[in-house]
Write a protein that holds these residues in place. Structure first.
Motif, mmCIF file in Angstrom:
data_model
loop_
_atom_site.group_PDB
_atom_site.id
_atom_site.type_symbol
_atom_site.label_atom_id
_atom_site.label_comp_id
_atom_site.label_asym_id
_atom_site.label_seq_id
_atom_site.Cartn_x
_atom_site.Cartn_y
_atom_site.Cartn_z
ATOM 1 N N VAL C 92 3.055 -2.660 -2.595
ATOM 2 C CA VAL C 92 1.543 -2.608 -2.172
ATOM 3 C C VAL C 92 1.718 -4.007 -1.199
ATOM 4 C CG1 VAL C 92 -0.662 -3.290 -3.109
ATOM 5 C CG2 VAL C 92 0.933 -1.826 -4.245
ATOM 6 N N GLU C 93 2.064 -5.045 -1.493
ATOM 7 C CA GLU C 93 2.279 -6.245 -0.924
ATOM 8 C C GLU C 93 2.813 -6.051 0.747
ATOM 9 O OE1 GLU C 93 4.061 -8.717 -3.239
ATOM 10 O OE2 GLU C 93 2.310 -8.869 -4.705
ATOM 11 N N GLY C 94 3.822 -5.174 0.772
ATOM 12 C CA GLY C 94 4.314 -4.802 2.128
ATOM 13 C C GLY C 94 3.659 -4.128 2.790
ATOM 14 N N ALA C 95 2.908 -2.893 2.196
ATOM 15 C CA ALA C 95 1.842 -2.057 2.854
ATOM 16 C C ALA C 95 0.724 -2.706 3.352
ATOM 17 C CB ALA C 95 1.434 -1.017 1.909
ATOM 18 N N LEU C 96 0.194 -3.762 2.814
ATOM 19 C CA LEU C 96 -0.896 -4.437 2.975
ATOM 20 C C LEU C 96 -0.579 -5.607 3.960
ATOM 21 C CD1 LEU C 96 -3.177 -4.304 0.005
ATOM 22 C CD2 LEU C 96 -3.472 -3.013 1.714
ATOM 23 N N GLU C 97 0.704 -5.945 3.951
ATOM 24 C CA GLU C 97 1.130 -7.018 4.775
ATOM 25 C C GLU C 97 0.379 -8.332 4.183
ATOM 26 O OE1 GLU C 97 0.570 -6.196 8.680
ATOM 27 O OE2 GLU C 97 1.972 -4.596 8.737
ATOM 28 N N PRO C 304 -2.978 1.584 3.625
ATOM 29 C CA PRO C 304 -3.242 2.229 4.858
ATOM 30 C C PRO C 304 -2.575 3.718 4.811
ATOM 31 C CG PRO C 304 -2.203 0.249 5.195
ATOM 32 C CD PRO C 304 -2.384 0.363 3.634
ATOM 33 N N PRO C 305 -2.824 4.867 5.546
ATOM 34 C CA PRO C 305 -2.189 5.782 5.561
ATOM 35 C C PRO C 305 -0.752 5.785 5.924
ATOM 36 C CG PRO C 305 -4.311 6.095 6.579
ATOM 37 C CD PRO C 305 -4.157 4.739 6.285
ATOM 38 N N GLY C 306 0.108 6.309 5.312
ATOM 39 C CA GLY C 306 1.405 6.420 5.834
ATOM 40 C C GLY C 306 2.462 6.391 4.591
ATOM 41 N N ASP C 326 -2.692 8.364 1.732
ATOM 42 C CA ASP C 326 -3.712 8.992 2.731
ATOM 43 C C ASP C 326 -4.883 8.145 2.999
ATOM 44 O OD1 ASP C 326 -4.904 9.354 0.094
ATOM 45 O OD2 ASP C 326 -5.454 11.642 0.457
ATOM 46 N N GLY C 327 -4.787 6.706 2.436
ATOM 47 C CA GLY C 327 -5.930 5.823 2.618
ATOM 48 C C GLY C 327 -6.792 5.799 1.291
ATOM 49 N N ASN C 328 -6.586 6.674 0.527
ATOM 50 C CA ASN C 328 -7.573 6.509 -0.555
ATOM 51 C C ASN C 328 -6.865 5.292 -1.669
ATOM 52 O OD1 ASN C 328 -9.744 8.181 -0.346
ATOM 53 N ND2 ASN C 328 -8.339 9.977 -0.712
#
Lengths: 362, 152, 375
Positions: C92-97, C304-306, C326-328
């Protein structure tokens, strides 16, 4: 013997004579047999229960636990409570099992151990039968137990049981050789198979000291082989709980399981008392050759104390093995017997015979 | 191998492959017919040497079913993500890679179990978690089970 | 009469039979069922049947938010629960930076390593028990108890902690944490010698484990056998070294390797790993910086989607999480690449033509955790 108060011969003899005086010979014999049977039955149960308790305490001590401590002071009634529980448990009926053999098997195991105990001298004049081939008799009778184990495994209609039984068969038959040969080493030294004589001969020193190194080797081999013969760890392959769940007694429940359980402990007691009698002088106090004063002091300690002390020591050794070593694999177990213990034993007997011929023993 | 060179190499082997941009690993969508030959070359070519299949995921994208493969090379330390997709929801089928990477054997059984995607020539194509007589493939988005699933 | 003559002649050696090891069996450590094909005592084939504790965690994740998913990951590999949580947090932290504070990284690394020691201790005691040395079990549990006590004091639970949260930790560590951890390291440095004395140097143990279940490096990579089991075959697969996360790139520790690849090597690698973990903890425990134990995160986390892939080194090996968003607030697909599931695949290969007792030893040396297989 310096102290006749510790000699049970006159005591047992007087009971015998009194009985024959009051009753006709046939009934006297029957009463005598009943008395001995009852005494052994009670003794058997008490020793068995005590050994189960002792094992649980010893293993708790080795595993830094407390062990049983709830039922009675220090938990000494725990095993009695367990036994009552086992008595009340349901005897599970196994579908497609060979019912006759399934029911007989526990009795064979327990009778074999019961028969062996008859020939063991507990003190001077305190044994049921003093065979002149006592050692041979005990070897023969203890090996009958394997029949019960094999039957139990076969009749349970369970593959785990069968594997356990086959393992047990291979193991006991192999290790029987080592037990016999190591005892034979001492028979060569003693020149007799009668237990009472074997004990008497050790009044000037135990055989393990008298027989130099061969006797010590024989003692170690006997210890290893008899541990294997009683199916105890590290040789408990017949049960091997982590491999075969419970091996040959997987399908047994309630009192039949208790029979197997009790017989295992009694077998341990029997081999320990044979080791104590043959190697460590049985009920004979610790004597050193011609040290009269020392021997005199030692004689004060009653023979039952000596006998149970030595037996307890050997039982403790066997428990120590069990709770520290991992289990062997079946092929390693047989390798150990056929490739190491048996050749060593044969050479050992030769050396012992040579020592006896040359008169080098004490 | 550098990520750029790796991408060129993959496009050279399979020209139809679609490169997906801005991903953690170089990611390609491979036509399912070309996948087995590409996988074989990935495993066997010396300069690619993808010897470790570290993840194999079955995915239901809503309309398409597919499998995502993650490869890495223990000698060159480069990674690759490949996707295969199909719109056939009745009887989806892909080629197995269990003969190249033995670790795929269990992964593919799991995908068959939960997504109903068959892998041809798989040595042991049985369900792995569910019973043999289970109806449906639970991880699909359109799977419904009124009895057992509690909707939050 | 004719039919009888035409029957195929089968010798005793050809007779194969099956036994079911499990789902209730002392040595499968849970509800794994192995259908073992035997010839006498020799194992011809092992077919694992999983799913007795399949809870559909991956399906549940599709309905849950990321904070809720953390609580599910505890239940996969319950013996390294912290490390599983760590993987989701990193994802989660990686995806949200999001950059977490230094303090969080320190604490996470220390707690992960404590968890790894606890897990290896339990592995050690059950390994000893599988080989018939029951005393090991109590020695291992005795020492594990100290770690669980530390966990209980700081995080409020002993097994399933859910201590990490996206962006940091649920709460700060207990004031006693540092002292008790240091006391434990001092205590365990002495006690780990017991482990060697009672099992490692034992002749019977060496005979039971050396040369049993030999796995080459190529096989380990091909079967994907990761973690200590893979490193025992000489494969450098430690995620902490290859793809460092938290503080692992700043501490000094050795990646324990062995080139033997047998059961004994797998055993020794884990024993040495406990020593390395203690080394890591010792380097960090005195230097935990002051600061926040968490960064402020939105109450509803939407990635974020990805597609994201995050891996950590759990006590059993490489734990990977593949997540499609998918961004949800809930993921589209959450795949857990659990080490036990992959390591189980090699069991059949390793235990063929071995004895039943070896199968038990090999299974124990792979350190399978059944909920981790089934998810």
């Amino acid at each position: 013997m310096a102290f006749n108060i510790y000699d049970f011969t006159s005591f047992t003899q007087s009971i015998d004579e009194a009985l024959y005086e009051w009753l006709p010979p046939f009934w006297a014999l029957i009463v005598e047999m009943t008395i001995i049977g009852l005494v052994f039955l009670i003794g058997y149960a008490i020793i068995g229960l005590f050994l189960v308790y002792a094992e649980r305490k010893v293993c708790a001590f080795m595993q830094n636990r407390v062990g049983p401590n709830r039922v009675g002071p220090y938990g000494i009634f725990q095993t009695i409570a367990d036994f009552i529980k086992l008595l009340m448990k349901e005897l599970v009926y196994i579908k497609n099992s060979d019912k006759l053999l399934f029911n007989i098997a526990p009795f064979i195991v327990i009778i074999a151990s019961f028969m062996a105990i008859a020939a063991i001298p507990f003190a001077k004049g305190l044994h049921a039968i003093d065979f002149d081939i006592g050692i041979m008799y005990v070897i023969a009778v203890t090996s009958l137990g394997v029949v019960g184990v094999l039957l139990a495994g076969w009749s349970s209609n369970n593959k785990y049981s069968l594997i356990g039984a086959m393992r047990s068969g291979a193991q006991i038959i192999s290790y029987e050789l080592s037990v016999g040969l190591s005892l034979l080493t001492i028979i060569v030294l003693a020149g007799t198979m009668q237990f009472s004589e074997v004990v008497e001969l050790q009044s000037s020193g135990w055989f393990i000291f008298k027989g130099h190194i061969p006797a010590c080797i024989a003692f170690v081999i006997f210890l290893i082989a008899s541990t294997a013969e009683t199916n105890r760890g590290p040789f408990d392959l017949a049960e091997a709980e982590s491999e075969l769940t419970a091996g040959f007694h997987t399908e047994y429940s309630g009192i039949k399981f208790a029979f197997f359980f009790l017989a295992e402990y009694m077998n341990m007691f029997i081999v320990a008392s044979i080791a104590a009698t043959v190697f460590l002088g049985g009920w004979m106090p610790f004597h050193i050759g011609s040290w009269e004063g020392f021997n005199y002091v030692m004689d004060f300690i009653p023979p039952l104390f000596w006998y149970f002390g030595k037996t307890a020591f050997i039982i403790w050794l066997m428990m120590w093995f069990k709770w520290t070593f991992p289990r062997l694999r079946i092929d390693q177990l047989l390798n150990l017997e056929w490739k190491y213990l048996l050749p060593i034993n044969l050479v050992n007997i030769l050396i012992m015979a040579f020592i006896v011929l040359m008169g080098w023993h004490f | 191998m550098e990520a750029e060179k790796l991408k060129e190499k993959i496009l050279e082997i399979v020209p139809e492959a679609q490169l997906e941009e801005n991903k953690q690993f170089p990611t390609f969508l491979i036509p399912s017919g070309k996948f087995k030959s590409l996988a074989t070359r990935l495993k066997e070519e010396k300069d690619l040497d993808f010897d470790y299949l570290f993840c194999l995921t079955g995915v239901d994208w809503g309309t398409e079913l597919g499998v995502v493969y993650h490869f890495t090379s223990t000698s060159f330390n480069h990674s690759l993500e490949l996707k295969v997709k199909t719109e056939n929801r009745e009887n989806p089928e892909f080629d197995t890679v269990a003969d190249l990477w033995r670790t795929a054997e269990f992964f593919e059984r799991e995908v068959w179990d939960l997504f109903g995607i068959r892998f041809t020539d798989h040595p042991d194509m049985r369900r792995i978690f569910l019973e043999e007589d289970w109806v449906g493939y639970p991880m699909r988005k359109d799977y419904t089970d009124e009895v057992n699933i509690v909707e939050l | 009469m004719k039919e009888i003559i035409n029957l195929p002649v089968r010798s005793i050696e050809e007779e194969e039979y099956h036994i079911n090891m499990g789902p209730q069996h002392p040595s499968t450590h849970g509800v794994l069922r192995l259908v073992v094909t035997l010839q006498g005592e020799t194992v011809m084939k092992v077919q694992p049947h999983c799913g007795y504790i399949h809870r559909g965690i991956e399906k549940m994740c599709e309905k849950d938010t990321y904070q809720q998913i953390i609580h599910l990951t505890d239940r996969m590999d319950y013996l390294s629960a912290h490390i599983n949580n760590h993987a989701v947090c990193l994802l989660v932290e990686g995806a949200l930076e999001v950059e977490v504070p230094e303090r969080v990284k320190y604490i996470r690394t220390i707690v992960d390593e404590l968890n790894r020691i606890a897990s290896h201790q339990l592995w050690w005691c059950s390994f000893g028990m599988d080989l018939g040395g029951l005393t090991c079990f109590f020695y291992g549990l005795r020492d594990r108890e100290h770690i669980l006590d530390i966990f209980e004091e700081s995080f409020g639970s002993r097994l399933l902690h859910s201590y990490y949260a996206p962006g940091g930790l649920m709460q700060d560590i207990h004031p006693n944490f540092q002292k008790r951890t240091k006391d434990f390291i001092k205590y365990f440095r002495k006690k780990i010698k017991d482990y060697d004395n009672i099992l490692s140097g034992n002749v019977i143990f060496e005979n039971r484990s050396q040369g049993i279940g030999v796995m080459s490096k190529e096989e380990a990579i091909n079967y994907g056998v990761c973690g200590p089991s893979g490193r025992a075959s000489g494969w450098e697969c430690d995620i902490r070294k290859k793809y460092p996360y938290a503080m692992y790139d700043k501490v000094d520790f050795r990646e324990v390797l062995s080139d033997k690849g047998d059961t004994y090597a797998r055993y020794m690698v884990r024993i040495d790993e406990m020593r390395e973990s203690m080394k890591i903890i010792e380097q960090l425990i005195d230097n935990i910086p002051e600061g926040d134990y968490s960064v402020k995160m939105k109450p509803i986390i939407k990635l974020p989607p990805g597609e994201y892939y995050q891996r950590v080194e759990s006590a059993r090996g490489e734990l990977g999480i593949y997540c499609i968003s998918d961004g949800n607030k809930t993921p589209v697909r959450m795949k857990f690449r659990t080490p036990s599931f992959v390591n189980l695949g090699v069991l059949d290969k390793l235990s063929r033509n071995m004895k039943i007792a070896d199968l038990v030893a090999i299974g124990a040396s792979l350190d399978l955790v059944i909920p981790d297989i089934d998810r």
